[in-house]
Design a protein around this motif. Sequence first.
Motif, PDB file in Angstrom:
ATOM      1  N   GLY A 117      10.205   1.033   2.075  1.00 58.77           N
ATOM      2  CA  GLY A 117       9.588  -0.313   2.837  1.00 58.77           C
ATOM      3  C   GLY A 117       8.022  -0.097   2.622  1.00 58.77           C
ATOM      4  N   SER A 118       7.643   0.761   1.696  1.00 57.47           N
ATOM      5  CA  SER A 118       6.191   0.751   1.612  1.00 57.47           C
ATOM      6  C   SER A 118       5.791   0.310   0.273  1.00 57.47           C
ATOM      7  N   ILE A 119       4.443   0.187  -0.163  1.00 58.85           N
ATOM      8  CA  ILE A 119       4.174  -0.141  -1.371  1.00 58.85           C
ATOM      9  C   ILE A 119       3.850   0.977  -2.159  1.00 58.85           C
ATOM     10  N   GLU A 165      -6.806 -12.604  17.565  1.00 63.64           N
ATOM     11  CA  GLU A 165      -7.976 -13.269  16.817  1.00 63.64           C
ATOM     12  C   GLU A 165      -8.255 -12.784  15.430  1.00 63.64           C
ATOM     13  N   HIS A 166      -8.173 -11.678  15.058  1.00 62.69           N
ATOM     14  CA  HIS A 166      -8.671 -10.938  13.860  1.00 62.69           C
ATOM     15  C   HIS A 166      -7.443 -10.394  12.827  1.00 62.69           C
ATOM     16  N   SER A 167      -7.691 -10.322  11.560  1.00 62.69           N
ATOM     17  CA  SER A 167      -6.686 -10.001  10.485  1.00 62.69           C
ATOM     18  C   SER A 167      -7.497  -8.349  10.221  1.00 62.69           C
ATOM     19  N   GLY A 168      -6.608  -8.102   9.240  1.00 61.34           N
ATOM     20  CA  GLY A 168      -7.181  -6.487   9.090  1.00 61.34           C
ATOM     21  C   GLY A 168      -5.921  -5.750   8.625  1.00 61.34           C
ATOM     22  N   PHE A 169      -5.897  -4.638   7.765  1.00 62.33           N
ATOM     23  CA  PHE A 169      -4.886  -3.684   7.527  1.00 62.33           C
ATOM     24  C   PHE A 169      -4.981  -2.369   8.005  1.00 62.33           C
ATOM     25  N   VAL A 170      -4.064  -2.001   8.650  1.00 59.86           N
ATOM     26  CA  VAL A 170      -4.202  -0.691   9.382  1.00 59.86           C
ATOM     27  C   VAL A 170      -3.029  -0.018   8.544  1.00 59.86           C
ATOM     28  N   TYR A 171      -3.749   1.105   7.703  1.00 68.15           N
ATOM     29  CA  TYR A 171      -2.685   1.758   6.602  1.00 68.15           C
ATOM     30  C   TYR A 171      -2.449   3.173   6.849  1.00 68.15           C
ATOM     31  N   ASN A 172      -1.432   3.556   6.398  1.00 65.17           N
ATOM     32  CA  ASN A 172      -0.889   4.941   6.494  1.00 65.17           C
ATOM     33  C   ASN A 172      -0.432   5.535   5.446  1.00 65.17           C
ATOM     34  N   ALA A 173      -0.983   6.639   4.806  1.00 63.32           N
ATOM     35  CA  ALA A 173      -0.347   6.947   3.334  1.00 63.32           C
ATOM     36  C   ALA A 173       0.355   8.353   3.808  1.00 63.32           C
ATOM     37  N   ASP A 174       1.586   8.189   3.503  1.00 66.16           N
ATOM     38  CA  ASP A 174       2.538   9.853   3.807  1.00 66.16           C
ATOM     39  C   ASP A 174       2.043  10.371   2.491  1.00 66.16           C
ATOM     40  N   ALA A 202      -3.144  17.870  -1.496  1.00 65.98           N
ATOM     41  CA  ALA A 202      -1.864  17.144  -1.382  1.00 65.98           C
ATOM     42  C   ALA A 202      -1.771  15.851  -2.178  1.00 65.98           C
ATOM     43  N   VAL A 203      -0.451  15.256  -2.067  1.00 69.41           N
ATOM     44  CA  VAL A 203       0.008  14.311  -3.089  1.00 69.41           C
ATOM     45  C   VAL A 203       0.584  13.075  -2.036  1.00 69.41           C
ATOM     46  N   PRO A 204      -0.246  11.858  -2.320  1.00 67.11           N
ATOM     47  CA  PRO A 204       0.229  10.626  -1.517  1.00 67.11           C
ATOM     48  C   PRO A 204       1.551  10.158  -2.245  1.00 67.11           C
ATOM     49  N   PHE A 205       2.208   9.579  -1.338  1.00 65.60           N
ATOM     50  CA  PHE A 205       3.504   8.857  -2.070  1.00 65.60           C
ATOM     51  C   PHE A 205       3.557   7.313  -1.883  1.00 65.60           C
ATOM     52  N   ASN A 206       2.844   6.726  -0.887  1.00 70.59           N
ATOM     53  CA  ASN A 206       2.910   5.286  -0.637  1.00 70.59           C
ATOM     54  C   ASN A 206       1.763   4.989   0.152  1.00 70.59           C
ATOM     55  N   LEU A 207       1.911   3.644   0.299  1.00 70.09           N
ATOM     56  CA  LEU A 207       1.055   2.893   1.429  1.00 70.09           C
ATOM     57  C   LEU A 207       1.818   1.949   2.368  1.00 70.09           C
ATOM     58  N   HIS A 208       1.902   2.409   3.583  1.00 67.24           N
ATOM     59  CA  HIS A 208       2.632   1.799   4.677  1.00 67.24           C
ATOM     60  C   HIS A 208       1.345   0.856   5.417  1.00 67.24           C
ATOM     61  N   ARG A 209       1.874  -0.101   5.943  1.00 71.08           N
ATOM     62  CA  ARG A 209       0.935  -1.016   6.702  1.00 71.08           C
ATOM     63  C   ARG A 209       1.816  -0.806   8.362  1.00 71.08           C
ATOM     64  N   ILE A 210       0.719  -0.782   9.021  1.00 65.65           N
ATOM     65  CA  ILE A 210       1.277  -0.425  10.627  1.00 65.65           C
ATOM     66  C   ILE A 210       1.284  -1.939  11.275  1.00 65.65           C
ATOM     67  N   ASN A 211       0.437  -2.895  11.259  1.00 68.86           N
ATOM     68  CA  ASN A 211       0.360  -4.034  12.056  1.00 68.86           C
ATOM     69  C   ASN A 211       1.139  -5.067  11.444  1.00 68.86           C
ATOM     70  N   ASP A 245       6.011  -0.697   8.087  1.00 65.90           N
ATOM     71  CA  ASP A 245       6.893  -1.299   7.519  1.00 65.90           C
ATOM     72  C   ASP A 245       8.039  -0.257   7.142  1.00 65.90           C
ATOM     73  N   TRP A 246       8.143   0.677   7.717  1.00 69.09           N
ATOM     74  CA  TRP A 246       9.267   1.794   7.395  1.00 69.09           C
ATOM     75  C   TRP A 246      10.653   1.103   7.927  1.00 69.09           C
ATOM     76  N   ALA A 247      10.114   0.194   8.895  1.00 75.85           N
ATOM     77  CA  ALA A 247      11.177  -0.741   9.422  1.00 75.85           C
ATOM     78  C   ALA A 247      11.749  -1.657   8.309  1.00 75.85           C
ATOM     79  N   LYS A 248      10.948  -1.785   7.494  1.00 74.69           N
ATOM     80  CA  LYS A 248      11.519  -2.670   6.300  1.00 74.69           C
ATOM     81  C   LYS A 248      12.432  -1.887   5.710  1.00 74.69           C
ATOM     82  N   GLY A 249      12.132  -0.637   5.446  1.00 72.27           N
ATOM     83  CA  GLY A 249      13.485   0.331   4.834  1.00 72.27           C
ATOM     84  C   GLY A 249      14.978   0.156   5.367  1.00 72.27           C
ATOM     85  N   GLU A 250      14.935  -0.081   6.661  1.00 71.22           N
ATOM     86  CA  GLU A 250      15.997  -0.224   7.377  1.00 71.22           C
ATOM     87  C   GLU A 250      16.645  -1.570   7.264  1.00 71.22           C
TER      88      GLU A 250
END
Length: 430
Positions: free
Chosen positions: A344-346, A299-308, A142-151, A274-279
């Motif tokens: 909208g992704s990086i 209370e917490h930070s973190g990065f929930v990721y999604n790679a298309d 498989a080939v990845p395209f991007n990194l989206h953040r969910i939170n 952040d696909w919302a950012k694309g819109e």
Amino acid sequence: MRNQSILRKSVTIGLSVAAMTVGGVAMAAPTKGTVSVLNWWTSGSEAKSMNVLQQMMADKGYKMVNDAVSGGGGSNARTVLKSRIQSNNLPGAAQIKGPEIQQWCTTGLTMNIDKVAKQQHWSKILPGPVAKGMQCDGHYVAVPFNLHRINWLWINKSVMEKAGAKMPTDWDSLVAALEKLKKAGVTPIAGGGDTWQVATEFDAIAIATGGADFYRKAFVDLDQDALSSDTMAKTFKRLRTIQQYEDPNGQGLSWNHDTGLVVQGKAGMQIMGDWAKGEITNADATPGKQIACIAFPGEHSGFVYNADSFEMFKSSHSDKNAQYAFARTALSPKFQRKFNMAKGSIPVREDVSLKGFDSCAQQSKKDFTAAEKNNALVPSFSQDMAENGAVKGAIFDVIAKFYNDKSMTPEAAAKAMASQAKQAKMMSQM
Ligand code: BGC
């Protein structure tokens, strides 16, 4: 919940680009090959992003057939993929993410793309967990395209100002801002359209409430204690609070419609990847300026990721060389910049510069790098990155039941999530 209709589109370009002139007459040059690509990118910004690839493929003489099936989160596209397998009409590439990539390998239908991975040094240019996720038994499929953040939380600044609301920094100040928006007569949060959207909200609330360790234990390890914990119950309680600030008639509305409400000032905020950012960009607003982006507060930070990503299949309807070209183009630096600016992704390639990207993308990259270092990077359960489809389905069912049944308590929902996830895991291993 109202089902989104399945809209199938088949868009091809390329002939005009591949045209050549022989004796003054424009002739269509034979393409170097065709690849059909199944995906669920049908919103304005998603289609625009996919066009970047189609055009770049056409420029190189390949025809990319864009088989797009509408429905945020891709459940319709998955159904179409299964039916295409049954009718021996496999696409050359299909949008598939997370553990499902490995599940598909067991069918023996996937295609090895080590050749391209080697040429482009994927193991060096991709973040470790992403590179691993694209492989089966040590081979790239498989080939990845991007990194989206969910939170993320997207906020219309002028709506907030008019309502006299302050930018939230934690859960309490978020609720205070929502209350002000409500009093001002705008929909505080656009959302609640379908289960996938509600689960995406739950995703953001969960990391902010419990942090990365809790999130990983619950959604990746399916640890029974974490799933049925007070922290999970608190996450459900917060979802109930969020629900109270959403339009009760918002069911059936798509995520991009909801983003539009925020851009137009008809709603104050949206919790969305952040696909919302694309819109937002597509609507000529500037993310980070008119529409603020903040990590969902708690209370917490973190990065929930999604790679298309796109898994490659041995397909009699696609040419191998076009499939290789598809994978190679997707990870070219030029595509990584152009596509991700529109989407909208990086960029998923770590060596690609973010010069010219908006401030939310810069923030995303900074937070991703920090989360990688601090062990605060987690794969998104709502976007199929953490568990197989059966387990995700069980978790979604509980979230939907809770959202639709106001008599269900947060504690009962947390317990149900633990038992149903366990059962789904057992069943999927049988
Ligand atoms: C995908 C995004 C897409 C979104 C809405 C997510 O699951 O990862 O790329 O934009 O669904 O369609």
